[in-house]
Design an enzyme around this catalytic site. Sequence first.
Site, PDB file in Angstrom:
ATOM      1  N   HIS A 157       1.193  -3.827  -0.029  1.00 27.38           N
ATOM      2  CA  HIS A 157       1.409  -5.203   0.868  1.00 27.38           C
ATOM      3  C   HIS A 157       0.398  -5.516   1.762  1.00 27.38           C
ATOM      4  O   HIS A 157       0.097  -4.427   2.372  1.00 27.38           O
ATOM      5  CB  HIS A 157       2.851  -5.258   1.030  1.00 27.38           C
ATOM      6  CG  HIS A 157       4.060  -5.412  -0.064  1.00 27.38           C
ATOM      7  ND1 HIS A 157       3.865  -6.466  -1.083  1.00 27.38           N
ATOM      8  CD2 HIS A 157       4.983  -4.739  -0.278  1.00 27.38           C
ATOM      9  CE1 HIS A 157       4.829  -6.291  -2.007  1.00 27.38           C
ATOM     10  NE2 HIS A 157       5.593  -5.378  -1.517  1.00 27.38           N
ATOM     11  N   CYS A 163      -2.065  -8.734  -0.628  1.00 26.79           N
ATOM     12  CA  CYS A 163      -2.090  -9.944  -0.290  1.00 26.79           C
ATOM     13  C   CYS A 163      -2.637 -10.160   0.954  1.00 26.79           C
ATOM     14  O   CYS A 163      -2.757  -9.208   1.911  1.00 26.79           O
ATOM     15  CB  CYS A 163      -0.661 -10.505  -0.245  1.00 26.79           C
ATOM     16  SG  CYS A 163      -0.111 -11.026  -1.897  1.00 26.79           S
TER      17      CYS A 163
END
Length: 310
Positions: free
Chosen positions: A149, A192
């Site tokens: 992430h 991301c």
Amino acid sequence: MSDESSCKQNKAATPDHVETTEDSSERYEDIVDAAGMTEDNSESNEDMVDSVQRKVQPIHVKDYKMDHGKRGLFVIFNQKEFKIRSTTLKKRDGTDIDEASLKETAEILGFKVKTHHDLERKEIQDKMWKYAKKDHSDHDCFACAILTHGGQDDVLYAADDEMKLNHFTEPFQADKCKSLAGKPKLFFVQACRADQLNKNILVDQVSADTIDASNQLAQVRLPVQADFLISLATTAEHYAWRNERYGSIFIQTLCSVLNKYGHTLDLHKLLTRVNGMVAYNFESWSQSKNMNHKKKIPTFTSRLTRDLYF
């Protein structure tokens, strides 16, 4: 897997982002560092630059030397589950598919693969410095994939804490890892970079020639941050999509292109092809209207000083 089929993954995709308890609309301004110059010294600095430029004799450099005894290490950090209390970091289902594809592709290209799972920040930093201290004299290059992430300002998540991209790259700067000085250091990041969604626009199909600028090595001395290439799954501030059954569109397309063209095209052209395939062929499919029919495009930053062919 053909490069055409790998890109047509428009099943339900999950973004590799962080859901925080803070207002998701909050944004931070980009900070750009610039070297200041006073009026008093501007003229003398210009004279110095002109003098240096006149002395530089360009050398035409074509390819990196890729015929050492070994190709080198390809390190994969696969962060699937997290234990950070301050954020809601969901389990990254599908990331094991990306790891398997990367491992297979890296081995085809001649790399020795090392994989690590769900490491904490200190463990990752210790691993990177350990790898940097190895003797890479007989290696062509070094490569690393980071599957995790992420968030704004190059934040990447270990199992227990935030990290930054430079925590991975800094140990391999030429002044710290001298056996890789002048050799390629490649980083591929599936994460991301915030929570914005790419806007879509309908355009006519066009084609254009790719122009690769030739890099020139002016002197024997090298900047310590030279010879790095960082390839990211998405542009700044945006989601990076991942599918639980098929893996991420970026990693799967990257592996497909490397498998098919890795020995015939230089890396800049390979990554440009990845950008094009993802941009034109990928579209998200989601039951959520806000997340449906969204596009994305990877991006890469190159400080390579020569063409790179595997």
